[in-house]
Scaffold this motif. Structure first.
Motif, PDB file in Angstrom:
ATOM      1  N   MET A  46      37.119  63.605  59.511  1.00 41.50           N
ATOM      2  CA  MET A  46      38.124  62.798  58.834  1.00 41.50           C
ATOM      3  C   MET A  46      38.208  61.409  59.474  1.00 41.50           C
ATOM      4  O   MET A  46      37.921  61.251  60.638  1.00 41.50           O
ATOM      5  CB  MET A  46      39.498  63.458  58.919  1.00 41.50           C
ATOM      6  CG  MET A  46      39.630  64.711  58.118  1.00 41.50           C
ATOM      7  SD  MET A  46      39.555  64.349  56.368  1.00 41.50           S
ATOM      8  CE  MET A  46      40.062  65.905  55.739  1.00 41.50           C
ATOM      9  N   PHE A  47      38.629  60.477  58.666  1.00 50.59           N
ATOM     10  CA  PHE A  47      38.778  59.105  59.121  1.00 50.59           C
ATOM     11  C   PHE A  47      40.264  58.781  59.162  1.00 50.59           C
ATOM     12  O   PHE A  47      41.087  59.577  58.730  1.00 50.59           O
ATOM     13  CB  PHE A  47      38.018  58.190  58.142  1.00 50.59           C
ATOM     14  CG  PHE A  47      37.862  56.782  58.605  1.00 50.59           C
ATOM     15  CD1 PHE A  47      37.534  56.499  59.913  1.00 50.59           C
ATOM     16  CD2 PHE A  47      38.043  55.738  57.733  1.00 50.59           C
ATOM     17  CE1 PHE A  47      37.386  55.201  60.337  1.00 50.59           C
ATOM     18  CE2 PHE A  47      37.897  54.435  58.143  1.00 50.59           C
ATOM     19  CZ  PHE A  47      37.565  54.165  59.452  1.00 50.59           C
ATOM     20  N   ASN A  48      40.635  57.604  59.658  1.00 48.58           N
ATOM     21  CA  ASN A  48      42.051  57.296  59.858  1.00 48.58           C
ATOM     22  C   ASN A  48      42.860  57.188  58.568  1.00 48.58           C
ATOM     23  O   ASN A  48      44.065  57.119  58.610  1.00 48.58           O
ATOM     24  CB  ASN A  48      42.230  56.043  60.713  1.00 48.58           C
ATOM     25  CG  ASN A  48      41.710  54.794  60.045  1.00 48.58           C
ATOM     26  OD1 ASN A  48      41.158  54.832  58.954  1.00 48.58           O
ATOM     27  ND2 ASN A  48      41.871  53.676  60.711  1.00 48.58           N
ATOM     28  N   ASN A  49      42.220  57.173  57.409  1.00 51.88           N
ATOM     29  CA  ASN A  49      42.974  57.154  56.155  1.00 51.88           C
ATOM     30  C   ASN A  49      43.123  58.572  55.593  1.00 51.88           C
ATOM     31  O   ASN A  49      43.598  58.740  54.488  1.00 51.88           O
ATOM     32  CB  ASN A  49      42.310  56.230  55.129  1.00 51.88           C
ATOM     33  CG  ASN A  49      40.886  56.641  54.799  1.00 51.88           C
ATOM     34  OD1 ASN A  49      40.457  57.738  55.131  1.00 51.88           O
ATOM     35  ND2 ASN A  49      40.155  55.759  54.169  1.00 51.88           N
ATOM     36  N   GLY A  50      42.691  59.571  56.371  1.00 50.84           N
ATOM     37  CA  GLY A  50      42.813  60.954  55.941  1.00 50.84           C
ATOM     38  C   GLY A  50      41.692  61.432  55.047  1.00 50.84           C
ATOM     39  O   GLY A  50      41.708  62.555  54.578  1.00 50.84           O
ATOM     40  N   LEU A  51      40.700  60.594  54.812  1.00 48.55           N
ATOM     41  CA  LEU A  51      39.590  60.942  53.931  1.00 48.55           C
ATOM     42  C   LEU A  51      38.306  61.108  54.738  1.00 48.55           C
ATOM     43  O   LEU A  51      38.047  60.333  55.663  1.00 48.55           O
ATOM     44  CB  LEU A  51      39.367  59.842  52.887  1.00 48.55           C
ATOM     45  CG  LEU A  51      40.547  59.504  51.977  1.00 48.55           C
ATOM     46  CD1 LEU A  51      40.217  58.296  51.111  1.00 48.55           C
ATOM     47  CD2 LEU A  51      40.928  60.687  51.113  1.00 48.55           C
ATOM     48  N   SER A  52      37.506  62.085  54.372  1.00 51.26           N
ATOM     49  CA  SER A  52      36.202  62.243  55.012  1.00 51.26           C
ATOM     50  C   SER A  52      35.271  61.131  54.524  1.00 51.26           C
ATOM     51  O   SER A  52      35.509  60.520  53.477  1.00 51.26           O
ATOM     52  CB  SER A  52      35.602  63.606  54.654  1.00 51.26           C
ATOM     53  OG  SER A  52      35.277  63.640  53.271  1.00 51.26           O
ATOM     54  N   VAL A  53      34.210  60.899  55.257  1.00 48.10           N
ATOM     55  CA  VAL A  53      33.233  59.886  54.845  1.00 48.10           C
ATOM     56  C   VAL A  53      32.622  60.284  53.500  1.00 48.10           C
ATOM     57  O   VAL A  53      32.395  59.434  52.638  1.00 48.10           O
ATOM     58  CB  VAL A  53      32.136  59.691  55.923  1.00 48.10           C
ATOM     59  CG1 VAL A  53      31.080  58.695  55.455  1.00 48.10           C
ATOM     60  CG2 VAL A  53      32.754  59.225  57.226  1.00 48.10           C
ATOM     61  N   GLU A  54      32.395  61.578  53.310  1.00 48.08           N
ATOM     62  CA  GLU A  54      31.835  62.046  52.031  1.00 48.08           C
ATOM     63  C   GLU A  54      32.780  61.722  50.876  1.00 48.08           C
ATOM     64  O   GLU A  54      32.346  61.321  49.801  1.00 48.08           O
ATOM     65  CB  GLU A  54      31.546  63.556  52.088  1.00 48.08           C
ATOM     66  CG  GLU A  54      30.412  63.941  53.007  1.00 48.08           C
ATOM     67  CD  GLU A  54      30.736  63.879  54.508  1.00 48.08           C
ATOM     68  OE1 GLU A  54      31.948  63.847  54.878  1.00 48.08           O
ATOM     69  OE2 GLU A  54      29.786  63.841  55.302  1.00 48.08           O
ATOM     70  N   LYS A  55      34.092  61.887  51.085  1.00 46.31           N
ATOM     71  CA  LYS A  55      35.080  61.567  50.047  1.00 46.31           C
ATOM     72  C   LYS A  55      35.094  60.059  49.795  1.00 46.31           C
ATOM     73  O   LYS A  55      35.191  59.619  48.658  1.00 46.31           O
ATOM     74  CB  LYS A  55      36.470  62.072  50.464  1.00 46.31           C
ATOM     75  CG  LYS A  55      37.568  61.749  49.451  1.00 46.31           C
ATOM     76  CD  LYS A  55      37.232  62.181  48.041  1.00 46.31           C
ATOM     77  CE  LYS A  55      37.825  63.481  47.668  1.00 46.31           C
ATOM     78  NZ  LYS A  55      37.633  63.801  46.219  1.00 46.31           N
ATOM     79  N   MET A  56      34.982  59.256  50.864  1.00 48.51           N
ATOM     80  CA  MET A  56      34.947  57.806  50.688  1.00 48.51           C
ATOM     81  C   MET A  56      33.732  57.395  49.853  1.00 48.51           C
ATOM     82  O   MET A  56      33.854  56.559  48.958  1.00 48.51           O
ATOM     83  CB  MET A  56      34.931  57.087  52.045  1.00 48.51           C
ATOM     84  CG  MET A  56      36.253  57.160  52.780  1.00 48.51           C
ATOM     85  SD  MET A  56      36.321  56.102  54.241  1.00 48.51           S
ATOM     86  CE  MET A  56      35.491  57.111  55.449  1.00 48.51           C
ATOM     87  N   ILE A  57      32.588  58.017  50.111  1.00 45.80           N
ATOM     88  CA  ILE A  57      31.384  57.718  49.332  1.00 45.80           C
ATOM     89  C   ILE A  57      31.603  58.096  47.868  1.00 45.80           C
ATOM     90  O   ILE A  57      31.251  57.340  46.956  1.00 45.80           O
ATOM     91  CB  ILE A  57      30.149  58.445  49.920  1.00 45.80           C
ATOM     92  CG1 ILE A  57      29.780  57.823  51.270  1.00 45.80           C
ATOM     93  CG2 ILE A  57      28.966  58.409  48.953  1.00 45.80           C
ATOM     94  CD1 ILE A  57      28.726  58.591  52.053  1.00 45.80           C
ATOM     95  N   GLU A  58      32.207  59.248  47.634  1.00 43.30           N
ATOM     96  CA  GLU A  58      32.519  59.687  46.268  1.00 43.30           C
ATOM     97  C   GLU A  58      33.421  58.660  45.559  1.00 43.30           C
ATOM     98  O   GLU A  58      33.205  58.318  44.394  1.00 43.30           O
ATOM     99  CB  GLU A  58      33.204  61.052  46.325  1.00 43.30           C
ATOM    100  CG  GLU A  58      33.607  61.616  44.991  1.00 43.30           C
ATOM    101  CD  GLU A  58      34.413  62.908  45.150  1.00 43.30           C
ATOM    102  OE1 GLU A  58      35.435  63.042  44.442  1.00 43.30           O
ATOM    103  OE2 GLU A  58      34.034  63.765  45.981  1.00 43.30           O
TER     104      GLU A  58
END
Length: 187
Positions: free
Chosen positions: A1-13
């Protein structure tokens, strides 16, 4: 998880979702006023006590049929485009372009965002305002600079260019670097 609560995979999505949306056709990093006009939304600045205490802005149905929806933003948050862009992202993804807003969406003040959907809307608002490609290119130019560019000037210039605060720009740089590392590793 990243500091915005989203995984890198979710950010890419979410990056992919944004680049496949009508916003990509309109163009990234437009001001909230430009974007609202293109999408048929009205922005109205309201007195700080006209919206709930924990709310920066709201997207609501509009009584004026010339507009698809109304974005009300508190006076004290008008200097930042993020609150309105957040509501515009709700409009594009939750309502749909060229459709009338039928329900209310709220941009909560920092620290009051609840739920993963709102986190995703926040992420896409930041991504729209500070586009991946542009930030990646700025980072590359900074890294390739010789003599090495001043880091504080680099950050200041990005803040000014995108109308964002230092913390938002630094977070976006970290997001872009992480996404780029994952994408590079997959290729």
């Amino acid at each position: 998880m990243f500091n915005n609560g989203l995984s890198v995979e979710k950010m890419i999505e979410l990056e992919d979702k944004l680049t496949q949306s009508p916003l990509a056709e309109i163009g990234f990093a437009k001001t909230d006023e430009e974007l609202a006009k293109i999408l048929g939304l009205e922005i109205v600045v309201v007195h700080n006590d006209e919206l709930p205490r924990d709310t920066e802005a709201m997207l609501t149905p509009n009584d004026n049929p010339r507009y698809f929806g109304l974005i009300q933003v508190k006076q004290k948050y008008r200097h930042s485009v993020f609150a309105c862009i957040h509501e515009i992202i709700h409009y594009v993804f939750d309502v749909g372009c060229n459709k009338y807003v039928q329900e209310t969406f709220e941009r909560k003040i920092r620290g009051k965002t609840k739920g993963s959907h709102e986190q995703e809307i926040n992420y896409m608002a930041a991504s729209y305002s500070m586009p991946f490609i542009q930030i990646k290119e700025a980072i590359q130019n900074y890294n390739d600079s010789s003599p090495k560019a001043d880091e504080l000037v680099f950050i200041h210039d990005l803040c000014k260019r995108y109308g964002q605060g230092r913390e938002s720009v630094l977070r976006r740089i970290r997001e872009v670097k992480r996404i780029d590392r994952i994408r590079t590793a997959k290729n």
